[in-house]
Design an enzyme around this catalytic site. Structure first.
Site, PDB file in Angstrom:
ATOM      1  N   HIS A   8     -68.009  23.276 -35.981  1.00 51.15           N
ATOM      2  CA  HIS A   8     -68.152  22.898 -37.400  1.00 51.15           C
ATOM      3  C   HIS A   8     -66.874  23.155 -38.204  1.00 51.15           C
ATOM      4  CE1 HIS A   8     -72.360  22.139 -36.851  1.00 51.15           C
ATOM      5  NE2 HIS A   8     -72.647  23.395 -36.564  1.00 51.15           N
ATOM      6  N   ASP A  63     -74.394  20.595 -28.285  1.00 48.58           N
ATOM      7  CA  ASP A  63     -75.000  21.522 -29.247  1.00 48.58           C
ATOM      8  C   ASP A  63     -75.971  20.724 -30.116  1.00 48.58           C
ATOM      9  OD1 ASP A  63     -74.320  24.418 -30.693  1.00 48.58           O
ATOM     10  OD2 ASP A  63     -74.962  22.888 -32.129  1.00 48.58           O
ATOM     11  N   HIS A 101     -76.487  20.741 -33.166  1.00 47.99           N
ATOM     12  CA  HIS A 101     -75.902  20.319 -34.437  1.00 47.99           C
ATOM     13  C   HIS A 101     -74.713  19.379 -34.185  1.00 47.99           C
ATOM     14  CE1 HIS A 101     -77.701  24.378 -35.156  1.00 47.99           C
ATOM     15  NE2 HIS A 101     -78.184  23.761 -36.207  1.00 47.99           N
ATOM     16  N   ASP A 122     -78.717  25.529 -28.472  1.00 46.57           N
ATOM     17  CA  ASP A 122     -79.721  25.612 -29.528  1.00 46.57           C
ATOM     18  C   ASP A 122     -80.657  24.405 -29.554  1.00 46.57           C
ATOM     19  OD1 ASP A 122     -77.468  24.218 -30.267  1.00 46.57           O
ATOM     20  OD2 ASP A 122     -77.064  25.367 -32.086  1.00 46.57           O
TER      21      ASP A 122
HETATM   22 ZN    ZN Z   1     -75.564  24.484 -33.113  1.00 49.95          ZN
END
Ligand code: ZN
Length: 342
Positions: free
Chosen positions: A125, A162, A164, A249
């Site tokens: 991120h 991931d 996200h 995740d």
């Molecule tokens: Zn994540």
């Protein structure tokens, strides 16, 4: 049998985002316990080093690097509501980015065939000019730039599984046709980016592949996307090196997201990716830890991926995903048309 390098170090536990934060030092402690004695299993430990300012500046703005360095003067400091640091975090983050670089260098030197970097804080991120979503330095993006500049590679692929979207990584290489960024992620969800129409821009148009998925997807949907999109795109792009933003995740036991993957599913998608990597990149693949916040699910999934990296399962049959799926078929059709895959 392949030689797999592992980066894992007690020093990755020094970054303290604060009590109750999901991205906690215990993640590395659990992985250290699980991988203890890993040399006996044929794995090779690769010693991490701190990334230099010049290396971090391949991705990050000098002003932002100064800001992170200055945060070391504080016991506790927040870059945003999610991203808290302690005085040790700056050095830990340099060691995270540098750990990936050490592993990438070991692969390029032929000391190991592939590897897994168990580092924190995570990176995908982090943007050029700001920390975000638990991430300080974009470990995978720095490694991809290092492969371009230091090792002269023309084609690097980043696969981000991931849960996200890896906004920072995508933005780093938005207009770069030499780095293919491919992400599977829950959508709509944090950080909000990663729509199917985000395909890169300028010369980089087409070199970003987003596979946004609704909550509730699991092994079957991921496996089908790896077979129908990730594998053919990888073979078509023919990267010389594959980096994986390996977050766990999307596991069904993870408390932060709503996917239903299992550790067996992570093993299966890893095997599919390693098969394609073997053909186009001579096994050169480094997986880098991103998210994954349920300790049992995290360690089981990392062990499963490390097992796959060993190469002995490469030819083992995979479970067959369902022949069609209303959830992923439109995504497959869109990307196969864009890539001219029949
Ligand atoms: Zn994540």
């Amino acid at each position: 049998m392949l030689r797999t390098g592992i980066v894992i170090d007690r020093r990755y536990e020094a970054h303290e985002p604060g009590a109750g934060h999901p991205e906690r030092p215990e993640r590395i402690a659990a992985l250290r316990a699980a991988l203890d004695g890993c040399e006996r299993g044929g794995l090779l430990r690769v010693e991490p080093r701190a990334a230099t300012t010049e290396e971090l500046a391949l991705v990050h703005d000098p002003g932002y690097l100064d800001q992170v360095a200055a945060s070391a003067a504080h016991q506790r400091f927040a870059f945003d509501g999610d991203t808290w640091v302690s005085s040790a975090s700056h050095h830990t983050a340099r060691l995270a980015a540098g750990g990936v670089l050490a592993l990438v260098d070991a692969v390029m030197a032929g000391e190991v065939d592939n590897g897994f970097a168990c580092v924190r804080p995570p990176g995908h991120h982090a943007e050029a000019d700001r920390a975000m979503g638990f991430c300080l330095f974009n470990n995978v993006a720095v490694a991809a730039c290092h492969l371009q500049r230091r090792h002269g590679l023309d084609r690097v692929m980043i696969v981000d599984w991931d849960v996200h979207h890896g906004n920072g990584t995508q933005h780093t290489f938005d207009d770069d046709p030499a780095v293919l960024f491919l992400s599977l992620h829950q959508h709509p969800f944090f950080p909000g980016t990663g729509g199917v129409r985000e395909v890169g821009r300028g010369r980089g148009e087409g070199a970003t592949v987003n596979l946004p998925l609704p909550a509730g997807c699991g092994d079957a949907e991921y496996l089908r996307l790896f077979e129908s999109v990730v594998d053919p795109v990888c073979r078509r792009f023919a990267p010389q090196f594959v980096l994986v933003s390996a977050g766990f995740d999307a596991h069904r036991d993870d408390p932060l997201a709503g996917m239903r993957m299992t550790e067996q599913g992570f093993g299966a998608i890893c095997r599919l990716l390693l098969r394609a990597t073997a053909e186009v990149a001579g096994h050169r693949c480094v997986a880098v830890l991103e998210g994954g916040y349920e300790l049992r699910a995290l360690t089981a999934s990392v062990l499963r991926v490390v097992d796959e990296l060993g190469g002995e399962r490469l030819t083992e049959a995979l479970p067959s995903p369902p022949a069609d799926s209303r959830v992923v078929d439109p995504l497959i059709a869109a990307h196969r048309e864009r890539w001219g895959l029949s």
